[in-house]
Design an enzyme around this catalytic site. Structure first.
Site, PDB file in Angstrom:
ATOM      1  N   CYS A 131      39.770  26.856  38.801  1.00 49.25           N
ATOM      2  CA  CYS A 131      40.719  27.864  38.659  1.00 49.25           C
ATOM      3  C   CYS A 131      39.879  29.275  38.125  1.00 49.25           C
ATOM      4  O   CYS A 131      38.795  29.307  37.765  1.00 49.25           O
ATOM      5  CB  CYS A 131      41.640  27.778  37.481  1.00 49.25           C
ATOM      6  SG  CYS A 131      42.735  26.136  37.610  1.00 49.25           S
ATOM      7  N   CYS A 163      28.534  54.253  33.539  1.00 50.36           N
ATOM      8  CA  CYS A 163      28.743  54.367  32.023  1.00 50.36           C
ATOM      9  C   CYS A 163      28.459  52.985  31.606  1.00 50.36           C
ATOM     10  O   CYS A 163      27.971  52.680  30.191  1.00 50.36           O
ATOM     11  CB  CYS A 163      29.933  54.762  31.727  1.00 50.36           C
ATOM     12  SG  CYS A 163      31.088  54.170  32.335  1.00 50.36           S
TER      13      CYS A 163
END
Length: 352
Positions: A36, A317
């Protein structure tokens, strides 16, 4: 090799369904044989029943099969075929005013369309189509066409109805639209989670992960600064950044070329320009950025400007860290920041 400490970190993210870790790891469940994504809604397994992987390929090679609930082989929140069909239908005939029979002709359930569009775009399909029509009306009026022509072109027989609908969506009346601008917003699926992108016809204004804290406030600030209406659709900068982001996450792009628009103070713009000079695969401390722009005592202000950046990835950033080597903050989440730095580190070694 995933360390025991990292496994515990991943397991905690799994329990919390932390979207910041989307794409960072996959978990194989030994008791069921499936693997998953971190945000899977299924009941959480015990830690001892978990096996962690960095890629879905690793999970497949370990004999785990993909979970049917979270579809780990597809993009997170991947757009459904129904949404794709209706968006395409709108683009083929954006002036169309949708009726019940139109859904029947496409073999689409109207309530399902309403629900899926609400989940993905925050608006129903009818609202989406209406916003698209109004965007076209705005362009026509701004190009010099009469308001009555734009009204009829978008299917409104009543002038007052057109003005009311226009004002609700655009925030102003049709007669004052020539003083305003228009921005287009689109949803972009990536392996690290969905992103939102906003642009005009020539430049990119915003690129952010949709689960970034305070994103709604960012969009509102952008709307106020530009005095613009924001409508769904795609422009050349959006199509360009979609291509580039896809290549970036595949490790095939190190420099973004999409034109960008900076809306900030002169100080913020100096910081953002300096961020773009940080080489791909490298990081810089906040203090060094402050020195490079001639403000050695403004480390905190540099950090603030870094956090105010609205164009993730393109203005990197995520490449700015603390002087002690720790990561510091990141609007998209620390897990994503680390993943992006690791991705670029691997890519830079291949380039060199």
């Amino acid at each position: 090799m995933i360390t025991d400490l990292k496994k515990k970190e991943f397991y905690q993210a799994l329990l919390e369904r932390n979207t910041e870790y989307e794409g960072s790891f996959f978990v194989g469940v030994k008791s069921t044989g499936v693997f998953c994504r971190p945000t899977c809604p299924a009941r959480k397994p015990k830690f001892e029943n978990c096996e962690f992987f960095f890629t879905p390929q690793e999970a497949l090679l370990a004999s785990f099969r993909p979970c049917k609930r979270c579809s780990p082989l597809s993009h997170p929140n991947q757009v459904s075929e129904l949404v794709q069909k209706l968006v395409q239908a709108v683009e083929e005939n954006p002036e169309k005013e949708w009726r019940e029979k139109d859904f029947r002709e496409l073999s689409v359930d109207e309530s399902t369309a309403r629900r899926q569009f609400k989940k993905r775009f925050g608006m129903t399909f009818v609202q989406y189509a209406r916003a698209r029509r109004m965007g076209l009306a705005m362009k026509e009026i701004r190009s010099g066409k009469a308001v009555i022509d734009a009204q009829l072109h978008t299917g409104y027989k009543s002038g007052s109805g057109f003005r009311d609908a226009f004002s609700r969506i655009m925030g102003d009346t049709p007669t004052s639209v020539q003083e305003n601008s228009i921005l287009t917003v689109s949803w972009l699926d990536t392996r690290m989670g969905p992103m939102i992108t906003i642009a005009d016809e020539t430049e990119l204004y915003l690129l952010e992960f949709v689960d970034r804290r305070g994103l709604e406030r960012e969009v509102e600030i952008l709307r106020n600064k530009t005095k613009a209406a924001i409508i769904p659709g795609k422009t050349e900068p959006i199509q360009s950044i979609e291509r580039e982001v896809d290549l970036y996450f595949k490790g095939e792009l190190t420099e973004f070329k999409t034109p960008i628009k900076w809306l900030g103070t002169p100080f913020q713009k100096r910081v953002w320009a300096k961020l773009r000079e940080i080489p791909f695969g490298e990081t810089r401390p906040y203090s060094e950025i402050a020195c490079e722009i001639g403000k050695p005592t403004s480390t905190r202000a540099v950090a603030g400007a870094n956090g105010a950046n609205q164009i993730a990835l393109v203005v990197p950033c995520h490449r700015v860290i603390r002087s002690d080597g720790t990561l510091g903050g990141y609007g998209g989440g620390i897990a994503r920041k680390k993943w992006l730095i690791d991705l670029e580190g691997k890519g830079s070694s291949l380039i060199k």
